[in-house]
Design an enzyme around this catalytic site. Sequence first.
Site, mmCIF file in Angstrom:
data_model
loop_
_atom_site.group_PDB
_atom_site.id
_atom_site.type_symbol
_atom_site.label_atom_id
_atom_site.label_comp_id
_atom_site.label_asym_id
_atom_site.label_seq_id
_atom_site.Cartn_x
_atom_site.Cartn_y
_atom_site.Cartn_z
ATOM 1 N N CYS A 148 12.208 3.226 1.605
ATOM 2 C CA CYS A 148 13.531 4.543 0.649
ATOM 3 C C CYS A 148 13.710 5.423 2.175
ATOM 4 C CB CYS A 148 11.715 5.613 0.562
ATOM 5 S SG CYS A 148 10.095 5.872 2.133
ATOM 6 N N LYS A 178 3.983 0.631 -6.387
ATOM 7 C CA LYS A 178 5.177 -0.119 -7.120
ATOM 8 C C LYS A 178 4.012 -1.601 -7.550
ATOM 9 C CE LYS A 178 8.550 1.277 -4.384
ATOM 10 N NZ LYS A 178 7.883 2.543 -3.597
ATOM 11 N N ASP A 222 -0.165 -9.943 7.810
ATOM 12 C CA ASP A 222 1.153 -9.548 8.401
ATOM 13 C C ASP A 222 2.399 -10.361 7.356
ATOM 14 O OD1 ASP A 222 3.426 -9.082 9.465
ATOM 15 O OD2 ASP A 222 2.877 -8.833 11.661
ATOM 16 N N GLY A 224 -0.061 1.340 -3.663
ATOM 17 C CA GLY A 224 -0.038 0.424 -4.585
ATOM 18 C C GLY A 224 0.517 1.267 -5.676
ATOM 19 N N ALA A 246 0.748 -0.752 0.013
ATOM 20 C CA ALA A 246 0.071 0.065 0.568
ATOM 21 C C ALA A 246 1.276 1.513 -0.131
ATOM 22 C CB ALA A 246 -0.766 -0.098 1.365
HETATM 23 C C1 LIG Z 1 6.755 1.943 1.958
HETATM 24 S S1 LIG Z 1 5.078 1.617 2.383
HETATM 25 C C2 LIG Z 1 4.417 0.428 0.958
HETATM 26 C C3 LIG Z 1 4.818 1.265 -0.169
HETATM 27 C C4 LIG Z 1 4.327 1.062 -1.124
HETATM 28 N N1 LIG Z 1 5.378 -0.115 -1.775
HETATM 29 C C5 LIG Z 1 4.795 1.490 -2.139
HETATM 30 O O1 LIG Z 1 4.774 1.905 -3.916
HETATM 31 O O2 LIG Z 1 3.035 2.416 -2.680
HETATM 32 C C6 LIG Z 1 5.345 0.277 3.783
HETATM 33 C C7 LIG Z 1 3.758 -0.299 3.954
HETATM 34 O O3 LIG Z 1 3.809 -1.482 4.339
HETATM 35 C C8 LIG Z 1 2.930 -2.027 5.485
HETATM 36 N N2 LIG Z 1 3.586 -2.533 6.321
HETATM 37 C C9 LIG Z 1 4.036 -2.189 7.222
HETATM 38 N N3 LIG Z 1 4.486 -3.834 8.150
HETATM 39 C C10 LIG Z 1 3.761 -4.410 7.774
HETATM 40 C C11 LIG Z 1 4.028 -6.459 7.781
HETATM 41 N N4 LIG Z 1 4.546 -6.473 8.314
HETATM 42 N N5 LIG Z 1 3.268 -6.960 6.847
HETATM 43 C C12 LIG Z 1 2.609 -6.195 5.277
HETATM 44 N N6 LIG Z 1 2.815 -5.000 5.818
HETATM 45 C C13 LIG Z 1 3.615 -4.083 5.882
HETATM 46 C C14 LIG Z 1 2.610 -0.816 5.300
HETATM 47 O O4 LIG Z 1 1.584 -0.370 5.895
HETATM 48 C C15 LIG Z 1 2.898 0.529 4.681
HETATM 49 O O5 LIG Z 1 1.615 0.634 3.898
#
Ligand SMILES: C[S@@+](CC[C@H](N)C(=O)[O-])C[C@H]1O[C@@H](n2cnc3c(N)ncnc32)[C@H](O)[C@@H]1O
Length: 443
Positions: free
Chosen positions: A378, A264, A306, A262, A260
């Site tokens: 990032c 990428k 998760d 989304g 999220a």
């Molecule tokens: C850096 S953001 C991702 C950005 C996304 N890849 C994009 O390009 O739009 C990190 C995401 O990891 C999720 N997150 C953190 N820990 C997580 C876990 N253990 N399992 C699944 N998602 C996780 C967060 O809710 C957040 O949306």
Amino acid sequence: MWQTLLAASQVLLGVLQGQPSSASLAQVSPSLRPGAQALAFAGLRGWARAHALLRARAARMPPAPVRSLLLLGLALVTENPPRYDAHTLTNQLVEACQRQRSTRAAAGFVNGCMRQTLRAGTLGLASLTQADQLNLPDWWLQQLQADHPTHWLAIAQAAATPAPMHLRQHARKSQEKSAVSAVDTPQAAIKNIASPLRGDRWGGGWALHEAVPVQQLPGWDQGWWSVQDWGAQQAAPALLAALVPRSDGRRPRVLDACAAPGGKTAHLLELADLDLLAIDRDADRLARVQDNLQRLGLAAHLRCADAARPAEWWDGQAFDAILLDAPCTASGIVRRHPDVPWLRRATDIASLAQQQRALLDALWPTLAPGGALLYCTCSVFAAEGPEQIQAFVARNTDAVPEPSIAALLPTSAAATETPLDNLLGEHDGFFYALLRKRPTGAA
Ligand SMILES: C[S@@+](CC[C@H](N)C(=O)[O-])C[C@H]1O[C@@H](n2cnc3c(N)ncnc32)[C@H](O)[C@@H]1O
């Protein structure tokens, strides 16, 4: 003007209380929001300076609502170059103070602080520390200096500078005609308001000459564009370049483990036909993945889970490729999110590095032998980048690092003409590492 100042000070009040500015801005009325964001961001880009000035003026720290207004005023009145006449700004700030019950009684104090600062002029700024001047917490600057002995100053200066708006062009829609003009293709429609991104290796990135609300972009509703920094646009091509075609001719099975909102995920699907599972543990943010895919005409399997607990969501069929865009300090995107340094604590680095380690360890067994995992953050802190991957490779002998774009360090636009690998340049800060899983039986 006082209404916008008040709205911006509410955003700063949120930051003082640990709330991201995006959440507070969402509460501001749409008509005031762009102005409030501009002023709040100016306040955050002068946050350390304003705090130092306030400490010099006030024997005791005023209550948070007064403090947030004053910090905003002090940051704006010492901005270089200033966007407002200092006396108009002071009058409007005092007006804003009087209009709000929680700050009304402090109007005289706010007025006095602002006028004292005006009288002191640049002399008042003489005692600023280097961290104050660079607008970073002391611990943050020390970490940057330790991790980047050569480039820390350029990275810090880039973090203090507003970023241009970058777009990604939908690769499958490059021949589409505009629903509005029935003539223009995306390239024709954008070329007067944007330039192709320098060093763009897949050919779909643009930098807008001036930021605009996305709805004003030609073809936005048709899904021609997504807003995405150049640095983030490197993820999908890097992972897809490492993908080995399946021997059964089926679409590659790809996992986007922290997907999220989304950005990428969509880019991967714009560039290739994939059987893609996108996971995020935040249900609200996962809903934004669905919205984005829908606007872009793309589809994936979505799962709120998760990622560090595959037993709860994995069907046991190995993935051909995994993107792990792990949660991190976001120290590479300060130029777009100036609240980040003021919401973080030094201890966050270790706790986020621990989460990244847990995610890497949990996901590695779900990758097929011969498959590729792209890890990215990032962040410009070594603990979330090179140190994390060195430690992972040391404890997983079947993980083979492959050449990739590695660390992207943000600096000013003038720093480099042609961005190359491990580059410094006009983009957000990212770390990328591509890991290949040694095929079974290979030495
Ligand atoms: C850096 S953001 C991702 C950005 C996304 N890849 C994009 O390009 O739009 C990190 C995401 O990891 C999720 N997150 C953190 N820990 C997580 C876990 N253990 N399992 C699944 N998602 C996780 C967060 O809710 C957040 O949306």
